[in-house]
Enzyme design. Structure first.
Site, PDB file in Angstrom:
ATOM      1  CB  SER A  15       7.312  24.639  25.548  1.00 33.03           C
ATOM      2  OG  SER A  15       8.634  24.672  26.039  1.00 33.03           O
ATOM      3  N   GLY A  16       8.437  24.706  22.808  1.00 34.32           N
ATOM      4  CA  GLY A  16       9.603  24.976  21.977  1.00 34.32           C
ATOM      5  C   GLY A  16       9.911  23.890  20.953  1.00 34.32           C
ATOM      6  CG  ASP A  36       8.214  19.474  29.571  1.00 29.37           C
ATOM      7  OD1 ASP A  36       8.662  19.751  28.438  1.00 29.37           O
ATOM      8  OD2 ASP A  36       8.345  20.235  30.557  1.00 29.37           O
ATOM      9  CG  ASP A  57      13.885  16.869  37.500  1.00 28.94           C
ATOM     10  OD1 ASP A  57      14.563  16.712  36.466  1.00 28.94           O
ATOM     11  OD2 ASP A  57      14.275  17.514  38.484  1.00 28.94           O
ATOM     12  CB  VAL A  58      14.185  14.516  32.059  1.00 28.04           C
ATOM     13  CG1 VAL A  58      12.858  14.418  31.345  1.00 28.04           C
ATOM     14  CG2 VAL A  58      14.793  15.899  31.919  1.00 28.04           C
ATOM     15  CG  ASN A  84      14.297  19.024  22.979  1.00 26.36           C
ATOM     16  OD1 ASN A  84      15.030  19.781  22.338  1.00 26.36           O
ATOM     17  ND2 ASN A  84      13.155  19.424  23.534  1.00 26.36           N
ATOM     18  CE1 TYR A 151      21.873  25.217  27.123  1.00 26.24           C
ATOM     19  CE2 TYR A 151      23.398  26.312  25.619  1.00 26.24           C
ATOM     20  CZ  TYR A 151      22.202  25.639  25.848  1.00 26.24           C
ATOM     21  OH  TYR A 151      21.358  25.376  24.804  1.00 26.24           O
ATOM     22  CD  GLU A 185       9.880  29.968  16.950  1.00 21.48           C
ATOM     23  OE1 GLU A 185       8.801  30.530  17.122  1.00 21.48           O
ATOM     24  OE2 GLU A 185      10.056  29.078  16.099  1.00 21.48           O
ATOM     25  CG  MET A 188      16.296  27.318  25.982  1.00 17.59           C
ATOM     26  SD  MET A 188      17.903  26.704  26.395  1.00 17.59           S
ATOM     27  CE  MET A 188      17.435  25.410  27.521  1.00 17.59           C
TER      28      MET A 188
HETATM   29  N1  NAD Z   1      16.317  28.308  22.334  1.00 16.93           N
HETATM   30  C1  NAD Z   1      17.508  28.327  21.742  1.00 16.93           C
HETATM   31  O1  NAD Z   1      17.923  29.338  21.157  1.00 16.93           O
HETATM   32  C2  NAD Z   1      18.389  27.095  21.785  1.00 16.93           C
HETATM   33  C3  NAD Z   1      19.604  27.108  21.082  1.00 16.93           C
HETATM   34  C4  NAD Z   1      20.391  25.970  21.062  1.00 16.93           C
HETATM   35  C5  NAD Z   1      19.986  24.833  21.732  1.00 16.93           C
HETATM   36  N2  NAD Z   1      18.811  24.853  22.417  1.00 16.93           N
HETATM   37  C6  NAD Z   1      18.423  23.614  23.097  1.00 16.93           C
HETATM   38  O2  NAD Z   1      17.177  23.181  22.579  1.00 16.93           O
HETATM   39  C7  NAD Z   1      16.470  22.429  23.576  1.00 16.93           C
HETATM   40  C8  NAD Z   1      15.030  22.919  23.661  1.00 16.93           C
HETATM   41  O3  NAD Z   1      15.051  24.301  23.987  1.00 16.93           O
HETATM   42  P1  NAD Z   1      13.796  25.239  23.703  1.00 16.93           P
HETATM   43  O4  NAD Z   1      14.312  26.484  23.105  1.00 16.93           O
HETATM   44  O5  NAD Z   1      12.738  24.475  23.024  1.00 16.93           O
HETATM   45  O6  NAD Z   1      13.394  25.600  25.203  1.00 16.93           O
HETATM   46  P2  NAD Z   1      12.020  25.368  26.025  1.00 16.93           P
HETATM   47  O7  NAD Z   1      12.302  25.901  27.373  1.00 16.93           O
HETATM   48  O8  NAD Z   1      10.866  25.907  25.249  1.00 16.93           O
HETATM   49  O9  NAD Z   1      11.894  23.791  26.036  1.00 16.93           O
HETATM   50  C9  NAD Z   1      12.571  22.981  26.962  1.00 16.93           C
HETATM   51  C10 NAD Z   1      11.573  22.045  27.590  1.00 16.93           C
HETATM   52  O10 NAD Z   1      12.278  21.211  28.523  1.00 16.93           O
HETATM   53  C11 NAD Z   1      11.487  21.137  29.713  1.00 16.93           C
HETATM   54  N3  NAD Z   1      12.380  20.848  30.838  1.00 16.93           N
HETATM   55  C12 NAD Z   1      13.430  21.599  31.277  1.00 16.93           C
HETATM   56  N4  NAD Z   1      13.994  20.997  32.334  1.00 16.93           N
HETATM   57  C13 NAD Z   1      13.289  19.858  32.570  1.00 16.93           C
HETATM   58  C14 NAD Z   1      13.393  18.830  33.542  1.00 16.93           C
HETATM   59  N5  NAD Z   1      14.368  18.834  34.483  1.00 16.93           N
HETATM   60  N6  NAD Z   1      12.510  17.809  33.506  1.00 16.93           N
HETATM   61  C15 NAD Z   1      11.534  17.779  32.568  1.00 16.93           C
HETATM   62  N7  NAD Z   1      11.388  18.737  31.620  1.00 16.93           N
HETATM   63  C16 NAD Z   1      12.263  19.762  31.637  1.00 16.93           C
HETATM   64  C17 NAD Z   1      10.821  22.495  29.827  1.00 16.93           C
HETATM   65  O11 NAD Z   1       9.678  22.463  30.668  1.00 16.93           O
HETATM   66  C18 NAD Z   1      10.484  22.788  28.365  1.00 16.93           C
HETATM   67  O12 NAD Z   1       9.198  22.286  28.024  1.00 16.93           O
HETATM   68  C19 NAD Z   1      17.275  22.575  24.865  1.00 16.93           C
HETATM   69  O13 NAD Z   1      18.058  21.423  25.088  1.00 16.93           O
HETATM   70  C20 NAD Z   1      18.183  23.757  24.568  1.00 16.93           C
HETATM   71  O14 NAD Z   1      19.389  23.697  25.307  1.00 16.93           O
HETATM   72  C21 NAD Z   1      17.993  25.935  22.473  1.00 16.93           C
END
Ligand code: NAD
Length: 251
Positions: A15-16, A36, A57-58, A84, A151, A185, A188
């Site tokens: 996702s994301g 994921d 789980d990563v 990521n 975080y 956008e 998380m």
């Molecule tokens: N959303 C924001 O505004 C934002 C801002 C700065 C940084 N980030 C960083 O960007 C990255 C992606 O965030 P996003 O917004 O796409 O969020 P998201 O939640 O859509 O994507 C994160 C993905 O990581 C997976 N995930 C989480 N923990 C996991 C685990 N232990 N094992 C396997 N998979 C796991 C989730 O299932 C998800 O698919 C993250 O590292 C986040 O810290 C996000």
């Protein structure tokens, strides 16, 4: 086709931002392995992108070694590792207001995972003559966000891990860089579960008002920065933290 013939492993690819990077790399010819713990999202990506997938789980070593074994057996090489996956639990706030288990979980999922994946991946990258690692940090790793201690520490560690990787493996033709997004956008997935739609709207409006460019970033915009760092146009860039935040850090 900037990634033709390249193999990329993406954690949090269901996702994301991870999914946006997967789509853009697939459009440019890459073969993908997505890791994921969101099984539904992974299956959808497998169907739409033809990606290999690994559910797990990563933060667990067996998932990192299993992912690299899969990259080796499916593709015989690894060119790009995008670390990521991440979480940002709403209830982990200031140091005093963070449960010890939550602290450990954030550090394990956000940082230990990148250590484990890199540790497992580098020998395969090295065998193929080099590669590129891109880590997802955050502007919170450069300037801590309030009430988000675990975080912020985890993302500062990602910036530091990036530089250690860059220094230690340059001689093997491996570059390591990170992106530092500001507000993207969506909040998380794990945090979204704890916020009402109303709270998410308020967050988006508040974010847009604080950002000099006047809006949150899209996943597609940040993904383009990731592809730049992972690709040949960044051949002389290693150890960098690329801020992609619409100017937020300047405030
Ligand atoms: N959303 C924001 O505004 C934002 C801002 C700065 C940084 N980030 C960083 O960007 C990255 C992606 O965030 P996003 O917004 O796409 O969020 P998201 O939640 O859509 O994507 C994160 C993905 O990581 C997976 N995930 C989480 N923990 C996991 C685990 N232990 N094992 C396997 N998979 C796991 C989730 O299932 C998800 O698919 C993250 O590292 C986040 O810290 C996000």
């Amino acid at each position: 086709m900037g990634f033709e013939g390249k193999v990329a492993l993406i954690t949090g690819g269901a996702s994301g931002l991870g999914l946006a990077v997967a789509r853009q790399m697939a459009d440019q010819g890459a073969r993908l392995l997505l890791v994921d713990w969101n099984e539904l999202g992974l299956q959808a990506a497998r169907t739409s992108l033809g990606a290999a997938v690994l559910h797990g789980d990563v933060s667990e070593e067996s998932v990192a070694t299993g992912a690299i074994d899969l990259a080796r057996s499916e593709f015989g090489r690894l060119d790009v590792l995008f670390n990521n996956a991440g979480i940002d639990p709403l209830k982990a706030r200031s140091v005093v207001d963070t449960e010890i288990d939550d602290w450990d979980r954030v550090i394990d999922v956000n940082v230990r995972s990148a250590f484990l994946m890199s540790r497992a991946a580098i020998p395969l990258m090295r065998a193929g003559g080099g590669g590129a690692i891109v880590n997802t940090a955050s502007i919170a790793g450069l300037k801590p966000a309030g009430d988000e201690a675990a975080y912020s520490v985890s993302k500062a560690a990602m910036v530091s891990l990036t530089t250690s990787l860059a220094v230690d493996f340059a001689k093997d033709g491996i570059r390591a860089n990170c992106v530092c997004p500001g507000f993207m956008e969506m909040v998380m997935t794990d945090r979204r579960r704890d916020l009402t739609d109303e709270q998410q709207r308020a967050r988006a409006e508040g974010a847009a008002a604080r950002v000099p460019l006047g809006r949150q970033g899209t996943y597609e915009e940040v993904a383009k920065a990731v592809l730049f760092l992972a690709g040949g146009d960044a051949s002389y860039i290693t150890g960098a933290a690329l801020v992609v935040d619409g100017g937020l850090l300047l405030r």
